[in-house]
Design an enzyme around this catalytic site. Structure first.
Site, short mmCIF file in Angstrom:
data_model
loop_
_atom_site.label_atom_id
_atom_site.label_comp_id
_atom_site.label_asym_id
_atom_site.label_seq_id
_atom_site.Cartn_x
_atom_site.Cartn_y
_atom_site.Cartn_z
N ASP A 28 1.15 -0.85 0.36
CA ASP A 28 -0.03 0.23 0.40
C ASP A 28 0.37 1.24 0.14
O ASP A 28 1.99 0.99 0.29
CB ASP A 28 -0.81 -0.06 1.35
CG ASP A 28 -2.24 1.26 1.30
OD1 ASP A 28 -2.48 1.54 -0.02
OD2 ASP A 28 -2.48 1.20 2.62
N GLY A 31 0.09 5.18 -4.35
CA GLY A 31 -0.87 6.21 -5.19
C GLY A 31 -0.45 7.67 -4.11
O GLY A 31 0.63 9.19 -4.46
N TRP A 33 3.19 7.65 -2.42
CA TRP A 33 3.93 8.37 -3.06
C TRP A 33 3.89 9.00 -4.43
O TRP A 33 4.75 9.86 -4.23
CB TRP A 33 5.07 6.33 -3.29
CG TRP A 33 6.22 7.40 -3.58
CD1 TRP A 33 7.26 6.81 -2.66
CD2 TRP A 33 6.68 7.14 -4.93
NE1 TRP A 33 8.56 6.52 -3.46
CE2 TRP A 33 8.10 6.65 -4.93
CE3 TRP A 33 6.34 7.77 -5.35
CZ2 TRP A 33 9.43 6.90 -6.24
CZ3 TRP A 33 6.97 6.71 -6.99
CH2 TRP A 33 8.19 6.98 -7.05
N ARG A 41 -0.35 8.82 -10.55
CA ARG A 41 -0.53 7.83 -10.13
C ARG A 41 -0.02 6.00 -9.98
O ARG A 41 1.02 4.95 -9.82
CB ARG A 41 -1.87 7.27 -9.51
CG ARG A 41 -3.05 8.65 -8.20
CD ARG A 41 -4.04 7.80 -8.17
NE ARG A 41 -4.29 5.95 -7.76
CZ ARG A 41 -4.18 6.08 -6.65
NH1 ARG A 41 -4.08 7.29 -5.37
NH2 ARG A 41 -4.19 4.70 -6.05
N SER A 73 -7.12 -5.62 -6.24
CA SER A 73 -8.34 -6.60 -5.24
C SER A 73 -9.90 -5.97 -6.14
O SER A 73 -9.78 -5.87 -7.05
CB SER A 73 -8.75 -5.51 -4.02
OG SER A 73 -9.61 -4.29 -4.76
N ASN A 76 -10.67 -2.62 -6.55
CA ASN A 76 -9.67 -1.82 -7.84
C ASN A 76 -9.83 -2.12 -9.16
O ASN A 76 -9.54 -0.72 -9.65
CB ASN A 76 -8.53 -2.21 -7.53
CG ASN A 76 -7.11 -2.31 -6.73
OD1 ASN A 76 -6.66 -3.22 -6.29
ND2 ASN A 76 -7.59 -1.71 -5.44
N ARG A 196 1.25 -4.73 6.59
CA ARG A 196 0.82 -3.30 5.89
C ARG A 196 1.94 -2.15 5.82
O ARG A 196 1.62 -1.57 7.03
CB ARG A 196 -0.34 -2.58 6.65
CG ARG A 196 -1.14 -2.17 5.19
CD ARG A 196 -2.78 -2.43 5.98
NE ARG A 196 -2.93 -1.68 4.12
CZ ARG A 196 -4.68 -1.29 3.94
NH1 ARG A 196 -5.64 -2.43 4.61
NH2 ARG A 196 -4.67 -0.35 2.92
N ARG A 202 -6.63 -1.46 8.73
CA ARG A 202 -7.57 -2.59 7.90
C ARG A 202 -6.75 -3.60 7.38
O ARG A 202 -5.89 -4.46 6.43
CB ARG A 202 -7.68 -1.17 6.99
CG ARG A 202 -8.86 -0.36 6.76
CD ARG A 202 -9.60 0.31 5.23
NE ARG A 202 -8.81 0.67 4.93
CZ ARG A 202 -8.20 2.40 5.07
NH1 ARG A 202 -8.14 2.78 5.77
NH2 ARG A 202 -7.13 2.58 3.72
N GLU A 215 -0.47 -12.56 12.73
CA GLU A 215 0.05 -10.53 13.97
C GLU A 215 0.81 -10.23 12.61
O GLU A 215 0.96 -10.23 11.71
CB GLU A 215 1.96 -11.08 14.13
CG GLU A 215 1.78 -12.27 15.41
CD GLU A 215 1.39 -12.01 16.70
OE1 GLU A 215 0.96 -10.46 16.47
OE2 GLU A 215 0.15 -12.88 16.85
C1 FPP Z 1 -2.30 0.03 -3.52
O1 FPP Z 1 -1.79 1.43 -2.93
C2 FPP Z 1 -1.40 -0.89 -4.58
C3 FPP Z 1 -2.06 -0.99 -5.24
C4 FPP Z 1 -3.62 -1.50 -5.08
C5 FPP Z 1 -1.36 -1.97 -5.99
C6 FPP Z 1 -0.28 -2.93 -6.00
C7 FPP Z 1 0.37 -3.43 -6.96
C8 FPP Z 1 1.79 -3.16 -7.36
C9 FPP Z 1 2.96 -2.79 -6.26
C10 FPP Z 1 2.07 -2.95 -9.24
C11 FPP Z 1 3.25 -4.71 -8.65
C12 FPP Z 1 2.29 -5.74 -8.62
C13 FPP Z 1 3.29 -6.74 -9.84
C14 FPP Z 1 2.78 -8.15 -9.27
C15 FPP Z 1 3.57 -6.75 -10.90
P1 FPP Z 1 -2.63 1.93 -3.86
O2 FPP Z 1 -2.25 2.68 -4.73
O3 FPP Z 1 -3.53 2.24 -2.84
O4 FPP Z 1 -1.66 3.68 -2.89
P2 FPP Z 1 -2.85 4.99 -1.86
O5 FPP Z 1 -3.43 4.46 -1.24
O6 FPP Z 1 -1.09 5.52 -1.16
O7 FPP Z 1 -3.57 5.64 -2.81
#
Ligand code: FPP
Length: 248
Positions: A28, A31, A33, A41, A73, A76, A196, A202, A215
């Protein structure tokens, strides 16, 4: 406690602790970052994918047996189309590379989730990676894609109900083992530790059944900034916990 050397806690290292067998990571903060840097994003996801590669390799190197990462997810799909497209491109790039580069590698790749929503070319890459890696003996890397803990439980309940309707089982036969055997993680141990990053407290529908006794370690770092030392810190924090599984 899973610490086997008497040392001040600040001096503990991985060689002093018993490692978890199965780690789950909710990747997590991509976005946020990107936003902090004024980037789209999708740039956060690209950076997050680099972190994923690095941390998966590190987990394998230090002897973790199972790693499950939450990549996409069931919820998503509500994101903007361009973000979803960028994520699908990243999955394809990673899986293409994995087939090409990891031939001599020991990592076993598995995918958790409902595949029906993915494009044919992504599905072919998923199948090929699972097939190519299935006889390897190293860490099992589960990538949860179009995964949701509730959807997984609905799938399990439907399959079990169908067996009951067919007269193959009676309702009294339903137990924890039977339910576990209808999950995507069938045959794998439950996660011991779920990490996390990004500070959110969450579960976000991740491994709902399997995490009953996991844990949780919540960390303030955003996923693209997550380093090997952060994983070490989570492992040491985990080792200090006193897991009782409902006992005393
Ligand atoms: C949640 O952060 C992240 C995701 C929904 C995507 C995770 C996917 C990757 C890290 C890509 C790599 C995976 C593979 C298998 C190559 P967010 O976007 O919800 O962050 P935020 O809460 O800061 O908006």
């Amino acid at each position: 406690m899973a610490i086997f050397k008497k040392k001040p806690q600040s001096e503990l290292s991985l060689s002093d602790i018993i490692l978890p067998e199965h780690i789950g990571i909710i990747m997590d903060g991509n976005g946020r970052w990107a936003k902090k840097r004024g980037l789209p994003r999708s740039a956060g996801h690209t950076a997050g994918a680099q972190t994923f590669r690095k941390i998966a390799r590190y987990c394998s190197d230090i002897g973790i047996k199972y790693l499950t990462v939450y990549a996409f997810s069931t919820e998503n799909w509500r994101r903007p189309k361009e973000e979803i497209d960028a994520l699908m491109r990243l999955f394809k790039d990673y899986l293409t590379e994995a087939i090409r580069d990891f031939k001599d590698d020991s990592i076993v790749l598995r995918f958790l989730g409902d595949r029906s929503a993915f494009s044919d070319d992504l599905l072919a890459l998923m199948d090929e990676n699972e097939d190519e890696s299935k006889d390897r003996e190293g860490m099992v890397l589960n990538i949860a894609m179009n995964y949701g803990g509730r959807a997984e439980l609905i799938k399990a309940m439907r399959e079990i109900a169908a067996e009951a309707v067919d007269g193959k089982i009676s309702p009294d036969d339903i137990n924890e083992e039977m339910i576990s055997n209808h999950l995507y993680t069938k045959g794998q141990p439950d996660p011991d530790l779920i990490i996390r990053p990004s500070g959110e407290n969450r579960t976000s529908n991740f491994l709902l059944w399997q995490s009953a006794y996991a844990e949780y370690v919540i960390m303030d770092v955003l996923w693209p900034d997550f380093k090997e030392k952060d994983l070490d810190a989570a492992l040491i924090e985990y080792a200090k916990r006193n897991r009782r599984f409902g006992g005393v």
